[in-house]
Design an enzyme around this catalytic site. Structure first.
Site, PDB file in Angstrom:
ATOM      1  N   ASP A 106       0.823  -1.197   0.000  1.00 59.43           N
ATOM      2  CA  ASP A 106       0.000   0.000   0.000  1.00 59.43           C
ATOM      3  C   ASP A 106       0.863   1.255   0.000  1.00 59.43           C
ATOM      4  O   ASP A 106       1.892   1.323   0.678  1.00 59.43           O
ATOM      5  CB  ASP A 106      -0.895  -0.020   1.259  1.00 59.43           C
ATOM      6  N   GLU A 149      14.208 -15.098  -0.205  1.00 57.83           N
ATOM      7  CA  GLU A 149      14.401 -16.262   0.658  1.00 57.83           C
ATOM      8  C   GLU A 149      13.282 -17.289   0.489  1.00 57.83           C
ATOM      9  O   GLU A 149      13.422 -18.443   0.916  1.00 57.83           O
ATOM     10  CB  GLU A 149      14.457 -15.824   2.129  1.00 57.83           C
TER      11      GLU A 149
END
Length: 595
Positions: free
Chosen positions: A260, A311
């Site tokens: 956002d 990751e």
């Protein structure tokens, strides 16, 4: 010569404009207080494609690069516990419907613990689900059930600000000036002899000053509502906390994040005035040298987030960045930063062939320079639905029209017709696509909500000069009748218009020519034709036509002017009934090159 392939009869869809189905095999909706209306069957829920659980794509591209993502505004999607507010239980019940559309993923608007002062974008706890929506276990179950249907889930991350109910802000306002707790936010002394003047002239996007004074005389920054204090992203504790929040949701099984206000975060050191002395309600200041928007320094933060995502294989993030040009937007898509960024320039384009083509061309060219593709979108929870925007004259600003505009200017049939053509245009473009819940039904903006039901903080903060965004957030219709058109069995949190059922899933499911079936067929064709290439060749059929051919051989022709002859090819999809061999005004077709 037009050729219709054997498969075409499954795909050609024609418009339903406020037409009711004459015969539907639907279980009746009852008013039982303890019945989950969201759980009642809807036609087509069982017609999920058999291949949905094991979708494979003959493509070397990562899943998100050409994905179609369905945006769920949770409060208004489906109510599973019959309290008038949409929730995770309702969404879980409706997952087969979403799968039946042929999309790849779901983006869920904020579901965190929140006072809901701004629809959940005021987060009190980023690791808890608000009890009105469910629990963390409900979210875990949703993610797993979605994956079983071949759907990924994106979480809405809100990093620019917290709720004023967040524990950090509560600690800040009870701590003395200059304390570490206050350094997590932008809390400054005011100007003038007694500090009664705000630190800067910055204005809130929702109207009024961007500063609110605390009882001890200092001021805190909020670029949005006063209940949404801005975090200080120069503070390392803030940076570390959000990396931890991201890992929390990724460990839970989320496939990534919609971020956002991605163009905010960093504020210029020294807090200079802007010289803007007028409210720009619901408008971000887009100059690239703004002290609060699109600061170059924020990209260091983004690169840190990308390392976290790297990751976790097959995860991604998309930026909600309202910036002035693709030159600025492409910076968010550089290697090591965002995977995607919404192209709001396309969303805000008027219904004009020259303007549309220009914006598409700039987007594709600019994204390619950084090794990316655009992310197309026509509607979301913050803008007037495109079925209404396209029904207004191009010179009419839709948000201003909501407040006190001439209602006779709106042509809803034209708006729906154009929105269907725009859907075929968007779905044929290279890149990814985000759909806002209900656009597959052709839902228009509910523009006549009375003032007493409005909940968007924009209404009050603007001094009633902007109606806000409630009209695009009205709970969607599942059935043709009461109660609440299948959304719930009680009064919903926002009222629905009496004609809402004409656009319902029940009225359109399986009905040839309905907007719902147009989306389903177009998405199936897109999956078949447009996953494995990013090539586009512009075609010249006149100044009132936008036309292009993809590398797969699929041609998209959108006619903005007088009827034109259909080019040769196998007809795959049309947005409107054809007039002999002509494409009517405000209509689109998909064609395939002959074998």
């Amino acid at each position: 010569m037009i050729r219709i392939r054997a498969i075409a009869s499954r795909h050609i869809a024609y418009p339903m404009i406020r037409a009711r189905a004459t015969s539907m095999n639907v279980l009746p909706v009852t008013g039982a207080q303890n019945t989950s209306v969201a759980a009642l069957p809807i036609p087509g829920f069982a017609s999920v494609r058999e291949a949905s659980n094991n979708r494979t794509m003959a493509s070397e591209f990562p899943w998100w690069r050409h994905a179609v993502v369905y945006q769920v505004y949770l409060r208004s999607f489906a109510d599973g516990n019959n309290d008038g507010t949409g929730d995770i239980a309702g969404l879980r019940d409706r997952l087969p419907y979403i799968r039946s559309l042929g999309v790849d993923a779901i983006w869920v608007n904020p579901w965190y613990e929140s006072p809901l002062a701004d629809g959940g974008y005021d987060v009190a706890n980023y690791r808890r689900i608000d009890e009105r929506f469910g629990t963390i276990e409900d979210a875990r179950a949703l993610i797993e059930e979605a994956k079983q249907l071949g759907l990924r889930l994106l979480v809405d991350l809100v990093p620019n600000h917290t709720s004023s109910e967040h524990r950090w802000f509560k600690e800040a306002i009870t701590s003395p000036p200059g304390s570490p707790a206050r350094d997590r936010y932008h809390i400054l002394p005011g100007k003038g002899p007694d500090g009664a003047v705000p630190p800067t002239d910055w204005r809130s996007v929702f109207g009024g000053s961007a500063w609110t004074r605390l009882p001890d005389g200092e001021w805190y920054l909020h670029l949005f509502d006063a209940s949404q204090p801005d975090l200080n992203w120069a503070n390392e504790e803030v940076q570390d906390e959000f990396k931890s929040i991201m890992r929390f949701w990724l460990d839970l099984g989320a496939s990534g994040f919609r971020v956002d206000v991605a163009h905010a975060l960093v504020k210029e050191q020294g807090y200079p005035d802007t010289g803007v002395d007028q409210d720009q309600v619901l408008e971000s200041l887009t100059a690239h040298d703004s002290p609060v928007w699109d600061r170059n320094e924020l990209h260091d933060i983004v690169r840190g987030w990308r390392k976290v995502l790297d990751e976790y294989p097959d995860t991604m993030m998309i930026a909600e960045a309202w910036v002035p040009s693709w030159d600025r937007l492409s910076r968010y898509l550089r290697p090591g930063e965002y995977h995607q960024a919404f192209d709001f320039h396309f969303l805000m384009s008027p219904w004009d062939p020259v303007e549309m083509k220009s914006r598409i061309d700039v987007a594709i060219t600019s994204a390619a320079k950084v090794g990316a593709v655009p992310t197309w979108v026509l509607s979301n929870h913050d803008v007037v639905r495109h079925a209404t925007r396209y029904g207004l004259p191009n010179e009419v600003e839709s948000r201003s029209w909501l407040l006190d505009g001439d209602r006779s200017l709106l042509d809803p049939d034209m708006g729906l017709r154009r929105s269907r053509a725009a859907a075929l245009l968007m779905l044929a473009l290279p890149g990814s696509v985000y759909l806002y819940q209900g656009e597959e039904l052709g839902l228009p903006e509910v523009h006549d909500l009375p003032a007493e039901v409005l909940q968007d903080p924009v209404w009050e903060r603007s001094g009633n000069r902007a109606k806000g965004r409630d009209g695009c957030r009205v709970p969607i219709p599942w059935t043709e009748g009461d109660p609440a058109f299948g959304f719930c069995g009680v009064e919903p949190w926002l009222p629905q218009p009496e004609w809402w059922g004409e656009y319902s899933v029940e009225a359109q499911d399986g009905r040839p020519g309905s907007t719902l079936e147009l989306y389903r067929s177009a998405l199936e064709l897109r999956d078949r034709w447009l996953r494995s290439d990013e090539d586009i060749e512009w075609l010249d059929f006149g100044q009132d036509v936008v036309a292009f051919r993809r590398g797969s051989g699929l041609t998209c022709v959108v006619n903005f002017g007088d009827p034109i002859h259909i080019p040769d090819g196998d007809l795959l999809a049309v947005s409107e009934p054809l007039d002999d061999d002509s494409i009517p005004t405000d209509a689109a077709v998909w064609l395939a090159s002959g074998d």
